[in-house]
Design an enzyme around this catalytic site. Structure first.
Site, PDB file in Angstrom:
ATOM      1  N   LYS A 192       0.967  -0.763  -0.141  1.00  0.00           N
ATOM      2  CA  LYS A 192      -0.045   0.138  -0.287  1.00  0.00           C
ATOM      3  C   LYS A 192       0.870   1.083   0.050  1.00  0.00           C
ATOM      4  CE  LYS A 192      -2.558   2.924   2.180  1.00  0.00           C
ATOM      5  NZ  LYS A 192      -2.037   4.363   1.393  1.00  0.00           N
ATOM      6  N   GLY A 245       6.571   5.151   7.964  1.00  0.00           N
ATOM      7  CA  GLY A 245       5.916   6.366   8.169  1.00  0.00           C
ATOM      8  C   GLY A 245       5.857   6.546   9.911  1.00  0.00           C
ATOM      9  N   SER A 246       4.927   7.418   9.910  1.00  0.00           N
ATOM     10  CA  SER A 246       4.853   8.474  11.250  1.00  0.00           C
ATOM     11  C   SER A 246       4.843   7.518  12.374  1.00  0.00           C
ATOM     12  CB  SER A 246       4.039   9.296  11.369  1.00  0.00           C
ATOM     13  OG  SER A 246       2.707   8.659  11.447  1.00  0.00           O
ATOM     14  N   GLY A 250       2.250   3.627  12.931  1.00  0.00           N
ATOM     15  CA  GLY A 250       3.178   3.152  13.496  1.00  0.00           C
ATOM     16  C   GLY A 250       2.282   2.636  14.388  1.00  0.00           C
ATOM     17  N   GLU A 267       8.834   0.675  11.192  1.00  0.00           N
ATOM     18  CA  GLU A 267      10.361   1.738  10.861  1.00  0.00           C
ATOM     19  C   GLU A 267       9.401   3.047  10.623  1.00  0.00           C
ATOM     20  OE1 GLU A 267      12.943   0.581   9.328  1.00  0.00           O
ATOM     21  OE2 GLU A 267      13.219  -0.878   9.253  1.00  0.00           O
ATOM     22  N   CYS A 301      13.700  10.341   7.311  1.00  0.00           N
ATOM     23  CA  CYS A 301      13.196   9.964   8.901  1.00  0.00           C
ATOM     24  C   CYS A 301      14.908  10.223   9.416  1.00  0.00           C
ATOM     25  CB  CYS A 301      12.815   9.024   8.734  1.00  0.00           C
ATOM     26  SG  CYS A 301      14.068   7.917   7.708  1.00  0.00           S
ATOM     27  N   GLU A 400       9.569  15.844  15.473  1.00  0.00           N
ATOM     28  CA  GLU A 400      10.533  15.057  13.877  1.00  0.00           C
ATOM     29  C   GLU A 400       9.610  17.121  13.217  1.00  0.00           C
ATOM     30  OE1 GLU A 400       9.065  11.975  12.213  1.00  0.00           O
ATOM     31  OE2 GLU A 400      11.369  11.918  11.355  1.00  0.00           O
TER      32      GLU A 400
HETATM   33  P1  NAD Z   1       2.246   8.600   7.887  1.00  0.00           P
HETATM   34  O1  NAD Z   1       2.261   7.672   8.887  1.00  0.00           O
HETATM   35  O2  NAD Z   1       1.362   9.521   7.610  1.00  0.00           O
HETATM   36  O3  NAD Z   1       1.347   7.545   6.037  1.00  0.00           O
HETATM   37  C1  NAD Z   1       2.730   6.243   5.696  1.00  0.00           C
HETATM   38  C2  NAD Z   1       1.286   5.029   5.447  1.00  0.00           C
HETATM   39  O4  NAD Z   1       0.289   4.842   6.284  1.00  0.00           O
HETATM   40  C3  NAD Z   1       0.652   5.667   4.547  1.00  0.00           C
HETATM   41  O5  NAD Z   1       0.962   4.945   2.902  1.00  0.00           O
HETATM   42  C4  NAD Z   1      -0.647   6.161   5.101  1.00  0.00           C
HETATM   43  O6  NAD Z   1      -1.672   5.866   3.696  1.00  0.00           O
HETATM   44  C5  NAD Z   1      -0.552   5.464   5.660  1.00  0.00           C
HETATM   45  N1  NAD Z   1      -1.399   5.368   6.773  1.00  0.00           N
HETATM   46  C6  NAD Z   1      -2.036   6.105   7.409  1.00  0.00           C
HETATM   47  N2  NAD Z   1      -3.683   6.229   8.403  1.00  0.00           N
HETATM   48  C7  NAD Z   1      -3.407   4.904   8.172  1.00  0.00           C
HETATM   49  C8  NAD Z   1      -4.017   4.013   9.248  1.00  0.00           C
HETATM   50  N3  NAD Z   1      -4.963   3.921   9.665  1.00  0.00           N
HETATM   51  N4  NAD Z   1      -3.748   2.572   9.468  1.00  0.00           N
HETATM   52  C9  NAD Z   1      -2.928   2.322   7.993  1.00  0.00           C
HETATM   53  N5  NAD Z   1      -1.601   2.591   7.473  1.00  0.00           N
HETATM   54  C10 NAD Z   1      -2.085   4.176   7.574  1.00  0.00           C
HETATM   55  O7  NAD Z   1       3.630   9.192   7.134  1.00  0.00           O
HETATM   56  P2  NAD Z   1       3.896   9.643   6.279  1.00  0.00           P
HETATM   57  O8  NAD Z   1       3.738  11.463   6.161  1.00  0.00           O
HETATM   58  O9  NAD Z   1       3.572   9.768   4.775  1.00  0.00           O
HETATM   59  O10 NAD Z   1       5.768   9.792   5.973  1.00  0.00           O
HETATM   60  C11 NAD Z   1       6.167  10.994   6.975  1.00  0.00           C
HETATM   61  C12 NAD Z   1       6.810   9.817   8.039  1.00  0.00           C
HETATM   62  O11 NAD Z   1       7.974   8.353   8.003  1.00  0.00           O
HETATM   63  C13 NAD Z   1       8.093  10.506   9.023  1.00  0.00           C
HETATM   64  O12 NAD Z   1       7.571  10.214  10.549  1.00  0.00           O
HETATM   65  C14 NAD Z   1       9.435   9.632   8.696  1.00  0.00           C
HETATM   66  O13 NAD Z   1      10.131   9.848   9.889  1.00  0.00           O
HETATM   67  C15 NAD Z   1       8.791   8.461   8.468  1.00  0.00           C
HETATM   68  N6  NAD Z   1       8.980   7.956   7.781  1.00  0.00           N
HETATM   69  C16 NAD Z   1      10.403   6.427   8.671  1.00  0.00           C
HETATM   70  C17 NAD Z   1      10.997   6.467   7.740  1.00  0.00           C
HETATM   71  C18 NAD Z   1      12.199   4.632   8.597  1.00  0.00           C
HETATM   72  O14 NAD Z   1      13.425   3.929   7.195  1.00  0.00           O
HETATM   73  N7  NAD Z   1      12.094   5.011   9.507  1.00  0.00           N
HETATM   74  C19 NAD Z   1      11.763   5.905   6.484  1.00  0.00           C
HETATM   75  C20 NAD Z   1      10.669   7.136   5.903  1.00  0.00           C
HETATM   76  C21 NAD Z   1       9.453   7.533   6.372  1.00  0.00           C
END
Ligand code: NAD
Length: 497
Positions: A192, A245-246, A250, A267, A301, A400
């Site tokens: 996804k 993601g965030s 997470g 992650e 990140c 962040e």
């Molecule tokens: P986000 O958490 O908003 O979204 C990430 C993904 O989760 C998207 O595909 C989104 O559609 C999905 N999502 C949103 N709500 C959800 C739910 N209720 N259930 C399941 N999935 C859902 O993050 P973002 O704004 O896309 O990315 C930025 C974040 O990602 C930052 O915090 C960054 O540090 C982190 N990040 C971490 C790494 C790593 O390797 N540690 C790498 C890249 C980004």
């Protein structure tokens, strides 16, 4: 029918891809529109829509998981020898390589990345896929155990259908980091992508179909996080889950997987420190840290966002950084000469601007105030690089931001520097800068995080594990032999003699 017009000057293949009608998910090798309505994806550099796509409903996502499970049981993918799977994966890597310019342009447009960076991400995917497909052919999956009066061994099996949820900052590269070990190990996948950047995932699924990866091995589900993402992470048919993601989302994904007892790898975000001692080449260190914080507009990140600098060089260091940050040319991501492109969307720009405001309200000095940037002829989401300075209690030093904003604080000695670096809930990546390699190793090991770099930031050689601890991640990392083993479940077999 597509309702958007592609920007001019694109490769014909990219134009055809963008305007060929609303893009669909790929489930079991077939294009599936689904019942979740349609959305548009924007070019962050122009603010204009570049493609329409269909969103899936929760039931559609459940069908994708069923398809991945069926492919696991019936397509032969899970049971074929690793070298035969490797032939499929190398063919996919070849196809991606052949289409590198096209995918690079799609990724640059969708994520607001500089073209060279987007092409670098595509190459990174190719290299990662080849790396894990080779590794899977060469590692031991069976180990004999020396146990008295018994014949015993362990064997590793793929888990089944694996779910992957990705963010918008490195859409294609992160898919490569995620699915390469899983597929090489014989699992199937449901991917996804973020709703802001769905395009390169769809291109990948189509290429996989073209090169004969069995249907259902790579499924891509499009839609919102709240519907498609939640349906995927809450599906009990998933055998392993990976989320990037965030921390906020997470936590939701972790809860959903916990309810179903599905192992999950998270992650998450970071608030990395760069600890700069007084024996560095100040100009060189400033250049590298400015390069890191402006790379992909700070939407990284593992970035160094807290620059902890020895008091004796802080004035010189801040002056160097200010002048280099001022010289960063902000512009359209596909235009020559651009050093920093847009952030991904209006919400992200507002987030960056609000942290600048809140940070200054709490007393941070604006060494370089940043703010919204104008790029003539473009209505995209641009911000200027910013440099704040002050106490680490400040909101801009603790949370962040995910933009080109660095925060400087000073220290007097090594112990204080380490304590300051560790004064965070996150634990993803830090760096130490010094010409004393003994001190470098000591500080690198004392900073609590998954990764420490010495005299560099953002370094990812394949084979070196990369992952976070504390609020930055749970369940292992990526990019090493351990990641491949994560995608096998272990079983023991015993026969009394
Ligand atoms: P986000 O958490 O908003 O979204 C990430 C993904 O989760 C998207 O595909 C989104 O559609 C999905 N999502 C949103 N709500 C959800 C739910 N209720 N259930 C399941 N999935 C859902 O993050 P973002 O704004 O896309 O990315 C930025 C974040 O990602 C930052 O915090 C960054 O540090 C982190 N990040 C971490 C790494 C790593 O390797 N540690 C790498 C890249 C980004």
């Amino acid at each position: 029918m597509a309702t958007v017009a592609a920007p001019s000057g694109l490769l014909p293949e990219v134009e055809a891809f963008l305007t060929g009608g609303p893009l669909a998910s790929v489930i079991g090798g077939k294009d599936v529109a689904g019942a979740g309505g349609t959305m548009k994806t924007l070019d962050p550099g122009s603010g204009e829509a570049i493609a329409d796509f269909h969103c899936l409903s929760a039931d559609d996502v459940d069908r994708a998981v069923a398809s991945a499970n069926e492919a696991f049981r019936k397509s032969g993918w899970a049971t074929m020898p690793p070298n035969e799977r490797g032939v499929h994966l190398q063919r996919l890597a070849d196809a991606i390589e052949k289409h590198k310019k096209i995918i690079g342009q799609i990724e640059a447009l969708d994520a607001g990345k500089l073209l060279a960076h987007a092409e670098g991400d595509v190459q990174n995917f190719i290299d990662t896929l080849r790396y894990f497909s080779d590794m899977a052919c060469h590692v031991q999956r069976r180990n004999v155990l020396a146990v008295s009066n018994h014949e015993a061994w362990t064997v590793r099996h793929p888990w089944g259908a694996c779910g992957f949820i990705f963010p918008w900052n490195f859409p294609f590269l992160l898919i490569g980091w995620g699915i390469s070990p899983a597929l090489a190990a014989g699992n199937t996948s449901v991917i996804k992508p973020a709703e802001d950047t769905p395009l390169s995932a769809i291109y990948l699924a189509r290429l996989a179909r073209q090169v004969g990866i069995p249907d259902g091995v790579i499924n891509v589900v499009l839609g919102t996080g709240a519907v498609a993402g939640a349906a995927l992470s809450g599906n009990p048919g998933i055998r392993r889950m990976s989320f990037t993601g965030s921390p906020e989302v997470g936590r939701l994904v972790g809860e959903a997987c916990g309810r179903n007892l599905v192992p999950v790898k998270l992650e998450l975000g970071g608030k990395g420190a760069a600890v700069v001692f007084d024996d560095v080449d100040v100009a060189d260190t400033a250049a590298k840290l400015v390069g890191a914080i402006t790379f992909h507009s700070g939407q990284v990140c593992c970035d160094a966002t807290r620059w902890l600098v020895h008091k004796s060089i802080s004035k010189q260091f801040i002056d160097e950084c200010r002048s280099r940050l001022q010289d960063v040319k902000v512009g359209y991501q596909l235009a020559g000469g651009t050093m920093m492109g847009p952030v991904v969307n209006a919400k992200q720009r507002a987030r960056v601007l609000s942290y600048l405001e809140k940070g200054q309200k709490e007393g941070a000095e604006a060494v370089l105030p940043g703010g919204a940037a104008d790029v003539p002829g473009k209505k995209g989401f641009y911000v200027k690089p910013a440099l704040l300075a002050g106490s680490l209690d400040n909101i801009a030093a603790r949370e962040e931001i995910f933009g080109p904003v660095a925060y400087v604080a000073t220290f007097d000695n090594e112990d204080q520097a380490v304590a300051m670096a560790n004064d965070t809930d996150y634990g993803l990546a830090n760096s130490v800068w010094t010409s004393d390699l003994g001190r470098a190793a000591r500080v690198a090991e004392s900073m609590v995080a998954g990764n420490s770099w010495i005299n560099a930031h953002n370094v990812f050689p394949r084979g070196v594990p990369y992952g976070g601890v504390n609020k930055s991640g749970v369940g292992g990392g990526v990019n090493s032999i351990e990641t491949l083993f994560d995608y096998w479940r272990s079983q023991s077999v015993v026969r009394p003699l």
